[in-house]
Design an enzyme around this catalytic site. Structure first.
Site, PDB file in Angstrom:
ATOM      1  N   ARG A 148       0.858  -1.173   0.000  1.00 12.39           N
ATOM      2  CA  ARG A 148       0.000   0.000   0.000  1.00 12.39           C
ATOM      3  C   ARG A 148       0.904   1.236   0.000  1.00 12.39           C
ATOM      4  NH1 ARG A 148      -2.305  -3.453   4.003  1.00 12.39           N
ATOM      5  NH2 ARG A 148      -4.428  -4.156   3.469  1.00 12.39           N
ATOM      6  N   LYS A 179      -2.711  -2.381   7.697  1.00 12.36           N
ATOM      7  CA  LYS A 179      -3.939  -1.884   8.309  1.00 12.36           C
ATOM      8  C   LYS A 179      -4.194  -2.576   9.639  1.00 12.36           C
ATOM      9  CE  LYS A 179      -6.646  -0.331   4.333  1.00 12.36           C
ATOM     10  NZ  LYS A 179      -7.900  -0.535   3.579  1.00 12.36           N
ATOM     11  N   HIS A 248      -2.359   2.516  -5.673  1.00 13.55           N
ATOM     12  CA  HIS A 248      -3.118   1.306  -5.356  1.00 13.55           C
ATOM     13  C   HIS A 248      -3.380   0.461  -6.597  1.00 13.55           C
ATOM     14  CE1 HIS A 248      -4.602  -0.252  -1.594  1.00 13.55           C
ATOM     15  NE2 HIS A 248      -5.662  -0.739  -2.182  1.00 13.55           N
ATOM     16  N   ARG A 251      -0.821  -2.145  -6.686  1.00 12.16           N
ATOM     17  CA  ARG A 251      -1.127  -3.216  -5.724  1.00 12.16           C
ATOM     18  C   ARG A 251      -2.169  -4.157  -6.328  1.00 12.16           C
ATOM     19  NH1 ARG A 251      -1.400  -4.744  -0.185  1.00 12.16           N
ATOM     20  NH2 ARG A 251      -3.506  -5.128   0.606  1.00 12.16           N
ATOM     21  N   HIS A 274      -4.529  -9.248   3.717  1.00 10.00           N
ATOM     22  CA  HIS A 274      -5.972  -9.147   3.909  1.00 10.00           C
ATOM     23  C   HIS A 274      -6.397  -9.985   5.107  1.00 10.00           C
ATOM     24  CE1 HIS A 274      -6.806  -7.991  -0.566  1.00 10.00           C
ATOM     25  NE2 HIS A 274      -6.478  -6.959   0.171  1.00 10.00           N
ATOM     26  N   TYR A 283     -10.256 -10.424  -6.782  1.00  6.32           N
ATOM     27  CA  TYR A 283      -9.278 -10.579  -7.863  1.00  6.32           C
ATOM     28  C   TYR A 283      -9.554 -11.803  -8.721  1.00  6.32           C
ATOM     29  CZ  TYR A 283      -6.854  -6.903  -5.403  1.00  6.32           C
ATOM     30  OH  TYR A 283      -6.554  -5.701  -4.808  1.00  6.32           O
TER      31      TYR A 283
END
Length: 304
Positions: A148, A179, A248, A251, A274, A283
């Site tokens: 990120r 995150k 992004h 990414r 994630h 994806y």
């Protein structure tokens, strides 16, 4: 249009002081509702919850998108709320009625050739070679490691107690703080490692004394998000990319291309950091679109 709706529009214009554009939207919405009521021979004051739900279903069947349906329902709900305050209806049939959720847009990813071209692109000779070394290293990490933007900016030259993240060239690993304060490690590819070594060889010419950031701006301090975005956008234009490129997007490209090649959803989830597999599953839709394009272009039976 019924007198009730006309009076409500008058209230919206005089009391609520809605703008002419908003009034036009409300008028169109109520005219549409009036047409549905007339078609079903339904009195506006006796509209039931079941009938209101059927109206919403009819809008969906007509092909209206979730946002358009939500706007109409909001207009109708507001009108019946006013009718209720006037004592003209006993209930608001549109209370609690919601439009179908809009599907989340698929993340935009570059094609493999475009991503590689962007990473290896060399600008004109007049560019500052130090900044070019930095920019190439950043692009390689965004695309080669799926970082990120905040993770990239937060990287330090060396591991320390205060470092959010760092790169270990000896073990060819990147350690980042993602995150939710979750740490993860991801492999460092050959191209990214070479680009980082080239940048580290000249970083000292830009970084101010004591600066711990791996990537610094022209003034020698940690690079900002706006500088990163501006650089990447300009580099994409210089490389002849077909669309606006933001951090992004690289990414997304990392995840999409890795999934296309490996098919290992769990591995991609781990590399992206994630928390839930459902976040990574988007994806697989990109992968399906890629396969569909290949089919449409190559299979004899796909052509009209």
């Amino acid at each position: 249009m019924t007198a009730d709706f006309e009076e409500y529009l008058q209230h919206a214009r005089v009391q609520q002081r809605l703008s002419p554009r908003t009034l036009s939207i409300y008028t169109d919405g109520l005219e549409r509702l009036q047409a549905l009521l007339a078609e079903g021979a339904i009195d506006a004051r006796s509209l039931t919850i079941t009938q209101a739900r059927r109206f919403a279903a009819l809008l969906h069947r007509e092909g209206l998108g979730p946002k358009s349906i939500a706007l109409l329902l909001s207009v109708w709900r507001s009108a019946y709320r006013w009718l209720g305050l006037q004592g003209r209806v006993a209930l608001n049939p549109f209370d609690g009625l919601r439009a179908p959720k809009a599907p989340k847009p698929l993340p935009k990813a570059l094609g493999v050739d475009d991503a590689v071209q962007l990473a290896s692109h060399a600008p004109d000779e007049a560019a500052d070679s130090r900044l070019e070394a930095r920019d190439r290293a950043m692009v390689e990490l965004l695309y080669g490691a799926g970082l990120r933007a905040a993770e990239l900016i937060g990287l330090d030259v060396q591991a320390s107690g205060q470092a959010d993240g760092w790169v270990d060239l000896q073990s060819t690993e990147i350690h980042v703080l993602g995150k939710g304060g979750k740490r993860r490690s991801t492999p460092l590819g050959k191209a990214a490692a070479e680009a980082l070594r080239a940048w580290l060889a000249v970083r000292g010419q830009l970084a101010v004394a004591g600066e711990t950031a791996l990537f610094v701006g022209a003034r020698g301090h940690r690079i900002s998000g706006s500088t990163l975005r501006t650089m990447l956008s300009a580099r994409a234009v210089s490389a002849g990319m077909p669309a606006h490129v933001h951090p992004h997007m690289l990414r997304h490209s990392f995840a999409s291309h890795l999934l296309q090649s490996s098919g290992d959803l769990r591995a991609v989830q781990e590399l992206l950091g994630h928390a839930h597999i459902t976040t990574t599953q988007v994806y697989t839709q990109l992968d399906h679109q890629h396969l569909a394009r290949i089919y449409d272009a190559a299979h004899p039976r796909a052509k009209k």
